[in-house]
Design a protein around this motif. Structure first.
Motif, PDB file in Angstrom:
ATOM      1  N   ASP A  48       0.876  -1.359   0.040  1.00 23.61           N
ATOM      2  CA  ASP A  48       0.079   0.140  -0.066  1.00 23.61           C
ATOM      3  C   ASP A  48       0.881   1.403   0.073  1.00 23.61           C
ATOM      4  O   ASP A  48       2.044   1.153   0.572  1.00 23.61           O
ATOM      5  CB  ASP A  48      -0.836  -0.133   1.178  1.00 23.61           C
ATOM      6  CG  ASP A  48      -1.683   1.069   1.198  1.00 23.61           C
ATOM      7  OD1 ASP A  48      -2.161   1.691   0.307  1.00 23.61           O
ATOM      8  OD2 ASP A  48      -2.153   1.410   2.277  1.00 23.61           O
ATOM      9  N   LYS A  50       1.699   4.319   1.506  1.00 25.31           N
ATOM     10  CA  LYS A  50       1.612   4.819   2.847  1.00 25.31           C
ATOM     11  C   LYS A  50       2.277   6.269   3.088  1.00 25.31           C
ATOM     12  O   LYS A  50       1.630   7.259   3.625  1.00 25.31           O
ATOM     13  CB  LYS A  50       2.110   3.878   3.865  1.00 25.31           C
ATOM     14  CG  LYS A  50       1.534   2.677   4.085  1.00 25.31           C
ATOM     15  CD  LYS A  50       2.220   2.161   5.339  1.00 25.31           C
ATOM     16  CE  LYS A  50       1.312   0.900   5.684  1.00 25.31           C
ATOM     17  NZ  LYS A  50       1.220  -0.364   4.988  1.00 25.31           N
ATOM     18  N   THR A  58      12.920   5.976   2.655  1.00 24.69           N
ATOM     19  CA  THR A  58      13.498   5.110   1.720  1.00 24.69           C
ATOM     20  C   THR A  58      12.573   3.921   1.152  1.00 24.69           C
ATOM     21  O   THR A  58      13.149   3.159   0.368  1.00 24.69           O
ATOM     22  CB  THR A  58      15.059   4.539   1.965  1.00 24.69           C
ATOM     23  OG1 THR A  58      14.747   3.771   3.027  1.00 24.69           O
ATOM     24  CG2 THR A  58      15.920   5.669   2.396  1.00 24.69           C
ATOM     25  N   ALA A  59      11.489   4.003   1.832  1.00 24.65           N
ATOM     26  CA  ALA A  59      10.575   3.103   1.368  1.00 24.65           C
ATOM     27  C   ALA A  59      10.369   2.887  -0.148  1.00 24.65           C
ATOM     28  O   ALA A  59      10.132   3.945  -0.838  1.00 24.65           O
ATOM     29  CB  ALA A  59       9.001   3.334   1.854  1.00 24.65           C
ATOM     30  N   ASP A 385       6.175 -13.706   7.722  1.00 19.50           N
ATOM     31  CA  ASP A 385       5.060 -13.298   7.168  1.00 19.50           C
ATOM     32  C   ASP A 385       5.008 -12.438   5.734  1.00 19.50           C
ATOM     33  O   ASP A 385       4.373 -12.140   5.256  1.00 19.50           O
ATOM     34  CB  ASP A 385       4.381 -12.128   8.081  1.00 19.50           C
ATOM     35  CG  ASP A 385       5.352 -10.869   8.545  1.00 19.50           C
ATOM     36  OD1 ASP A 385       6.644 -11.226   8.415  1.00 19.50           O
ATOM     37  OD2 ASP A 385       4.708  -9.950   8.838  1.00 19.50           O
ATOM     38  N   ASP A 413       7.213 -11.422  13.166  1.00 25.10           N
ATOM     39  CA  ASP A 413       6.911 -10.925  12.043  1.00 25.10           C
ATOM     40  C   ASP A 413       7.949  -9.845  11.515  1.00 25.10           C
ATOM     41  O   ASP A 413       8.780  -9.447  12.366  1.00 25.10           O
ATOM     42  CB  ASP A 413       5.291 -10.242  12.305  1.00 25.10           C
ATOM     43  CG  ASP A 413       5.460  -9.063  13.202  1.00 25.10           C
ATOM     44  OD1 ASP A 413       6.319  -8.789  13.892  1.00 25.10           O
ATOM     45  OD2 ASP A 413       4.677  -8.143  13.092  1.00 25.10           O
ATOM     46  N   TRP A 414       7.761  -9.377  10.445  1.00 22.89           N
ATOM     47  CA  TRP A 414       8.632  -8.457   9.825  1.00 22.89           C
ATOM     48  C   TRP A 414       8.800  -7.111  10.287  1.00 22.89           C
ATOM     49  O   TRP A 414       9.882  -6.774  10.617  1.00 22.89           O
ATOM     50  CB  TRP A 414       8.390  -8.204   8.136  1.00 22.89           C
ATOM     51  CG  TRP A 414       9.196  -7.302   7.492  1.00 22.89           C
ATOM     52  CD1 TRP A 414       9.000  -6.015   7.240  1.00 22.89           C
ATOM     53  CD2 TRP A 414      10.342  -7.453   7.276  1.00 22.89           C
ATOM     54  NE1 TRP A 414      10.271  -5.471   6.522  1.00 22.89           N
ATOM     55  CE2 TRP A 414      11.215  -6.448   6.500  1.00 22.89           C
ATOM     56  CE3 TRP A 414      11.454  -8.677   7.364  1.00 22.89           C
ATOM     57  CZ2 TRP A 414      12.394  -6.295   5.927  1.00 22.89           C
ATOM     58  CZ3 TRP A 414      12.908  -8.749   6.923  1.00 22.89           C
ATOM     59  CH2 TRP A 414      13.303  -7.538   6.254  1.00 22.89           C
ATOM     60  N   GLN A 415       7.661  -6.603  10.734  1.00 21.77           N
ATOM     61  CA  GLN A 415       7.869  -5.320  11.578  1.00 21.77           C
ATOM     62  C   GLN A 415       8.567  -5.653  12.975  1.00 21.77           C
ATOM     63  O   GLN A 415       9.308  -4.694  13.260  1.00 21.77           O
ATOM     64  CB  GLN A 415       6.362  -4.898  12.102  1.00 21.77           C
ATOM     65  CG  GLN A 415       5.547  -4.655  10.758  1.00 21.77           C
ATOM     66  CD  GLN A 415       6.002  -3.723   9.778  1.00 21.77           C
ATOM     67  OE1 GLN A 415       6.973  -3.125  10.014  1.00 21.77           O
ATOM     68  NE2 GLN A 415       5.817  -4.105   8.299  1.00 21.77           N
ATOM     69  N   THR A 416       8.529  -6.603  13.621  1.00 20.59           N
ATOM     70  CA  THR A 416       9.423  -6.825  14.865  1.00 20.59           C
ATOM     71  C   THR A 416      10.932  -7.131  14.492  1.00 20.59           C
ATOM     72  O   THR A 416      11.513  -6.336  15.090  1.00 20.59           O
ATOM     73  CB  THR A 416       8.898  -8.123  15.490  1.00 20.59           C
ATOM     74  OG1 THR A 416       7.499  -7.914  15.875  1.00 20.59           O
ATOM     75  CG2 THR A 416       9.695  -8.437  16.722  1.00 20.59           C
ATOM     76  N   VAL A 418      12.200  -5.635  11.867  1.00 18.78           N
ATOM     77  CA  VAL A 418      12.468  -4.186  11.565  1.00 18.78           C
ATOM     78  C   VAL A 418      12.751  -3.314  12.783  1.00 18.78           C
ATOM     79  O   VAL A 418      13.944  -2.503  12.768  1.00 18.78           O
ATOM     80  CB  VAL A 418      11.559  -3.508  10.611  1.00 18.78           C
ATOM     81  CG1 VAL A 418      11.700  -2.026  10.514  1.00 18.78           C
ATOM     82  CG2 VAL A 418      11.534  -4.132   9.389  1.00 18.78           C
ATOM     83  N   GLY A 419      12.056  -3.533  13.961  1.00 21.79           N
ATOM     84  CA  GLY A 419      12.302  -2.867  14.993  1.00 21.79           C
ATOM     85  C   GLY A 419      13.484  -3.427  15.636  1.00 21.79           C
ATOM     86  O   GLY A 419      14.652  -2.484  16.323  1.00 21.79           O
ATOM     87  N   ARG A 421      16.184  -4.947  14.657  1.00 19.35           N
ATOM     88  CA  ARG A 421      17.483  -5.096  13.829  1.00 19.35           C
ATOM     89  C   ARG A 421      18.275  -3.761  14.067  1.00 19.35           C
ATOM     90  O   ARG A 421      19.378  -3.446  13.831  1.00 19.35           O
ATOM     91  CB  ARG A 421      17.400  -5.207  12.189  1.00 19.35           C
ATOM     92  CG  ARG A 421      16.755  -4.106  11.561  1.00 19.35           C
ATOM     93  CD  ARG A 421      16.525  -4.340  10.121  1.00 19.35           C
ATOM     94  NE  ARG A 421      15.818  -3.252   9.503  1.00 19.35           N
ATOM     95  CZ  ARG A 421      15.284  -3.348   8.192  1.00 19.35           C
ATOM     96  NH1 ARG A 421      15.323  -4.265   7.483  1.00 19.35           N
ATOM     97  NH2 ARG A 421      14.760  -2.242   7.674  1.00 19.35           N
ATOM     98  N   ASN A 422      17.741  -2.742  14.554  1.00 16.72           N
ATOM     99  CA  ASN A 422      18.224  -1.274  14.972  1.00 16.72           C
ATOM    100  C   ASN A 422      18.928  -1.148  16.419  1.00 16.72           C
ATOM    101  O   ASN A 422      19.437  -0.380  16.763  1.00 16.72           O
ATOM    102  CB  ASN A 422      17.340  -0.190  14.769  1.00 16.72           C
ATOM    103  CG  ASN A 422      17.018   0.048  13.338  1.00 16.72           C
ATOM    104  OD1 ASN A 422      17.952   0.606  12.719  1.00 16.72           O
ATOM    105  ND2 ASN A 422      15.948  -0.271  12.741  1.00 16.72           N
ATOM    106  N   THR A 437      17.589 -10.725   3.901  1.00 15.05           N
ATOM    107  CA  THR A 437      16.422  -9.751   3.368  1.00 15.05           C
ATOM    108  C   THR A 437      16.849  -9.514   1.896  1.00 15.05           C
ATOM    109  O   THR A 437      17.650 -10.314   1.259  1.00 15.05           O
ATOM    110  CB  THR A 437      16.559  -8.155   4.107  1.00 15.05           C
ATOM    111  OG1 THR A 437      15.457  -7.199   3.352  1.00 15.05           O
ATOM    112  CG2 THR A 437      17.893  -7.304   3.654  1.00 15.05           C
ATOM    113  N   PHE A 462      22.253  -0.938  10.072  1.00 12.93           N
ATOM    114  CA  PHE A 462      22.084  -1.749  11.094  1.00 12.93           C
ATOM    115  C   PHE A 462      23.164  -3.111  10.730  1.00 12.93           C
ATOM    116  O   PHE A 462      23.196  -3.230   9.624  1.00 12.93           O
ATOM    117  CB  PHE A 462      20.744  -2.500  11.340  1.00 12.93           C
ATOM    118  CG  PHE A 462      20.065  -2.353  10.011  1.00 12.93           C
ATOM    119  CD1 PHE A 462      19.281  -1.081   9.553  1.00 12.93           C
ATOM    120  CD2 PHE A 462      20.202  -3.470   9.110  1.00 12.93           C
ATOM    121  CE1 PHE A 462      18.494  -1.081   8.780  1.00 12.93           C
ATOM    122  CE2 PHE A 462      19.377  -3.360   7.920  1.00 12.93           C
ATOM    123  CZ  PHE A 462      18.457  -2.016   7.711  1.00 12.93           C
TER     124      PHE A 462
END
Lengths: 536, 313
Positions: A48, A50, A58-59, A385, A413-416, A418-419, A421-422, A437, A462
């Motif tokens: 989507d 956003k 950078t999305a 996911d 999940d991917w969002q976890t 992403v959070g 890895r930083n 990735t 990261f």
């Protein structure tokens, strides 16, 4: 059953027949609605839309949006060459210290205001504060000045070969040109006005988050006279409107495409490709010849990957083919490639990796022993996911265990991911050791753009690799204008990465677009672009 | 009645407060960082840290909660981290599709399930009863997405009677709106038909053994009148309870159906917001759903008094 019972059954049958007829009649009345309109190209993108500021994030979706609404000074063609786009002519002084640019005639924004050199400079300044390559380029630029309404000049501190490459950078962040008043927005804030000079106008009122985003053909756009070639050339638009329709379910996407309710799917799932190949209404076209590249990322801050020898062992142990088979399956859609900067580009070379990435388990076992591995578990993050990534960590885990590493693969999940890895903290405090990735190959097609190659310690992405030699070779590359010498630098760089691995490239895969057989003219490009499309 | 209603309405305040606190804390304690996601894959740690400050995520949790609660008191549910739009405008966009789907589903379910359940009770032990109960078991057992795919395959792809996906707003035409809801509502209604039919059968069976039913039959009333006027009305309380709960479930949890049929409703909005850790959107949606549950329960309680004069508050 008495007479009244028979009557009731007859009545019920009549009612059922009437209902079916009513549904059929409604269906016939509504049938045209189920078909996408002819002048509208309905596309299912990979996600989507956003964020509508392609400099702020950078999305990839924001980058794709950027190519709809904005134009660029230079653009990359299908051969990887960077050609003028908004720029008409440009001249580099013999000493390499002055660049003069002239914009094409007739360029204007969606509000009918002409594109001026002031807009260009303001846009480049904002981009140069956000983008790593832009930041690097601006270190060479002493001054950017408008020399006329449609001409501008760069005065350089020292010669460099990267200016044109940077201005034609195809992927995030792309130096899109915006009106100066919009580009004056601090780079840390999102823009709030969506006006560009690109081939499509963003229909803000029609933007329904989670549902659709719409773009109308910009009638005032003046395409270049050359034929479209990748992101370069004439961006001619043949549809009135492009609608990005959000459909999450892969099966529904395929059914909608088959029935003509959708025109294009940007990233159909690989496991559905065989079904689509058999569908008489669907064709598959690979529009990105470079594809995407899988990468395994280490966190070099913590054991065991703080030891370069253990990272090196993985470069021997991993076999690209095993990963590609697990994730993609069909050899038609993947290729092994030991060149770090993508097979097929002018700087593609296997130097440094000749005996790596081919599954040499014995060698890897020896190296692990020599490295004095103490049994510290590797925390491998496993995103469950994302179908394109989900099969890869189990392959890595099996190989790592084969060579004697202890692996703790954690599903999330991917969002976890992403959070997490930083986080620079040790694993016990919520940190991590590795994950896998994928990058659009154009992002990894140069030492300057490859995000994971930045070995600038805290300034790196990261994983935070920290290596002076890699950094100085990247710097050397940025100063070198001669392509032959650039290749020589890349060879040295890859040899250094073989000693001090920052990440492991696990091969390239192709992601065909699926589209209706009535669709033609889709441009071959590393980034999804929607000029050129025709709908019969 | 009115004091009771007032008491119930006042009782919602602590419930809402508890929901607010739990949702707020759960979101912040769940792994994942919205800033990292928003900034994109190539963003540096510095970019992400800067964004966290801008989003207010670096403030201590009590401060964040105080800001959230203060804004809520002013009727401000916040702005989506991603879309930079007021959360309530996004929720408002999603209400119509979800409500439409829920109502369509519940109407289909009631129209089919109540007569089926009543018939099953009336024909207890017969093949009709067994057939209806067998359907009921199947309806419970088959996942809604399977039913959805089967309906799409036969009715949309093969017969081309319906579109595969999509929703049409009611303002763009009632016929198109209803037409596009038929498949998703049918798919979704199956489980509720099963549920309501079973409940109806059980309730009606209980009532059919009551003395007043026997009296009604003895008076020579036709079976239809006995069933509809005497049995069904007295069996209605548990049925209405199930229907009410079904409505609440439908409004707050039709993610799969919305996903398969591409209906841009609250279910998908919730899913996206949770996946993206879009805190303001999730907070507003969960609060809304809790209010829906409270209101539906209240309406069910009020309906009891209409259906059964013996019930008084």
């Amino acid at each position: 059953m008495g007479f009244s019972g028979i009557t009731r059954i007859k009545r019920a049958k009549g009612l059922l027949r009437a209902s079916v007829l009513a549904i059929a009649a409604t269906a016939m009345m509504q049938a045209p609605m189920a078909q996408a309109e002819d002048s509208v190209l309905t596309v299912n993108m990979h996600s989507d839309l956003k964020i509508v500021d392609p400099i702020w994030t950078t999305a990839y979706m924001s980058r794709n949006y950027g190519y709809m609404v904005y134009d660029t000074l230079f653009a990359m063609n299908t051969k990887g060459e960077v050609l003028p786009q908004m720029v008409d002519t440009f001249k580099i002084a013999d000493d390499g210290l002055t660049y003069d640019f002239t914009l094409r005639e007739g360029l204007k924004f969606h509000d009918d205001a002409p594109v001026t050199s002031e807009d260009v400079i303001a846009s480049l300044q904002r981009w140069g504060q956000k983008d790593a390559m832009g930041q690097k380029m601006l270190t060479f630029v002493a001054e950017m000045t408008a020399t006329g309404d449609n001409s501008f000049q760069f005065k350089m501190n020292e010669p460099t070969g990267m200016v044109i490459q940077a201005l034609g950078k195809p992927s995030s962040n792309v130096p899109f040109i915006m009106p100066a008043r919009i580009a004056a927005t601090p780079p840390g804030d999102q823009i709030t006005e969506y006006i560009g000079s690109g081939p499509f106008v963003f229909l803000e009122d029609e933007w329904k988050p989670g549902d659709k985003a719409e773009f109308a053909k910009f009638e005032g756009y003046v395409p270049r006279s050359e034929p479209a070639d990748g992101l370069a050339g004439g961006k001619e638009v043949f549809v009135d409107k492009v609608v990005w329709k959000v459909i999450r379910d892969q099966q529904t996407k395929m059914n909608a495409l088959s029935k003509g309710e959708l025109d294009v799917i940007e990233q159909p799932a690989h496991d559905l490709l065989p079904l689509m190949e058999q569908d008489e209404n669907i064709k598959l076209i690979d529009l990105n010849p470079f594809g995407s590249q899988y990468t395994f990322r280490f966190n070099v801050l913590h054991p065991p990957f703080d030891n370069p020898k253990i990272r090196q062992a993985l470069m021997y142990a991993f076999d690209q083919e095993e990963f590609l088979f697990a994730a993609v399956g069909d050899e038609a859609y993947f290729k092994t490639c030991k060149a770090m900067f993508i097979c097929g580009t002018p700087i593609a070379t296997e130097k440094g990796f000749e005996d790596m990435l081919s599954g040499n388990i014995e060698k890897a076992k020896e190296m692990i022993k020599e490295a004095g591995y103490d049994g510290t578990p590797v925390l491998l993050m496993h995103p469950t996911d994302l179908t394109i990534l989900e099969p890869l960590p189990p392959v890595a885990k099996a190989i790592m265990e084969d060579i004697g590493l202890v692996v703790d693969m954690q599903a999330m999940d991917w969002q976890t991911l992403v959070g997490r890895r930083n986080k620079q903290e040790p694993v016990a405090e919520g940190g991590w050791n590795a994950f896998i990735t994928a990058w659009n190959s154009v992002d990894n097609a140069s030492p300057l753009t490859t995000p994971f190659l930045n070995a600038g310690c805290d300034k790196a992405l990261f994983g935070w690799p920290c290596d002076e030699q890699i950094q100085s070779l990247r710097d050397e590359f940025s100063r070198e204008p001669d392509p032959a010498k650039q290749l020589a630098i890349v060879e040295k760089l890859q040899m250094r990465v073989a000693e001090y691995p920052t990440h492991i490239h696990l091969g390239q895969y192709l992601q065909p677009h699926a589209m209706g057989k009535n669709i033609s003219g889709a441009p071959v490009s590393p980034v999804p672009a929607f000029w050129g499309y025709k709908k019969d | 009645m009115w004091p009771y209603l007032l008491k119930r309405i006042l009782a919602t305040i602590p419930v809402v407060l508890v929901v607010m606190v739990i949702v707020f804390l759960m979101l912040r304690l769940t792994p994942g960082d919205p800033a990292a996601n928003i900034a994109g894959d190539a963003a540096t740690s510095e970019d992400i840290a800067e964004l966290r400050v801008k989003l207010g995520l670096e403030e201590p949790l009590p401060v964040q909660f105080a800001i959230y609660a203060k804004n809520l008191l002013k009727g401000d549910f916040g702005e989506s981290f991603y879309y930079k739009r007021p959360v309530m405008s996004m929720v408002a966009d999603g209400i119509e599709p979800t409500l439409s789907l829920a109502l369509f589903t519940i109407v289909i379910a009631c129209l089919i399930a109540v007569p089926l359940g009543t018939l099953a009770a009336f024909k207890q032990g017969s093949w009709v009863d067994r057939l209806i109960m067998a359907f009921s078991v199947i309806g419970f057992s088959v996942p809604v997405f399977v039913i959805g795919y089967v309906l799409i395959y036969f009715l949309a792809v093969k017969l081309e009677w319906f579109p595969v996906q999509g929703y049409q707003r009611i303002g763009d035409g009632v016929a198109g709106w209803a037409y596009r809801l038929i498949l998703p509502a049918t798919a979704l209604s199956v489980i509720f038909i099963a549920l309501i039919a079973r409940m109806t059968r059980t309730s009606v069976l209980e009532v059919l053994n009551e003395d007043y039913i026997r009296t009604a039959r003895a008076k020579g009333l036709p079976q239809s009148k006995v069933l509809l006027k005497h049995a069904l009305r007295n069996a209605a309380v548990p049925i209405v309870t199930v229907i009410g709960i079904a409505i609440a479930i439908l409004i707050s949890g039709v993610v799969v159906t919305e996903s398969v049929f591409v209906i841009p409703g609250l279910g998908l909005l919730t899913l996206d917001a949770i996946q993206g850790r879009d805190y303001p959107t999730v907070q507003a949606l969960i609060l809304l759903f809790s209010l829906v549950y409270i209101i539906v329960n209240l309406l069910i309680d009020v309906a009891y008094t209409l259906l059964d004069p013996r019930i008084r508050y």
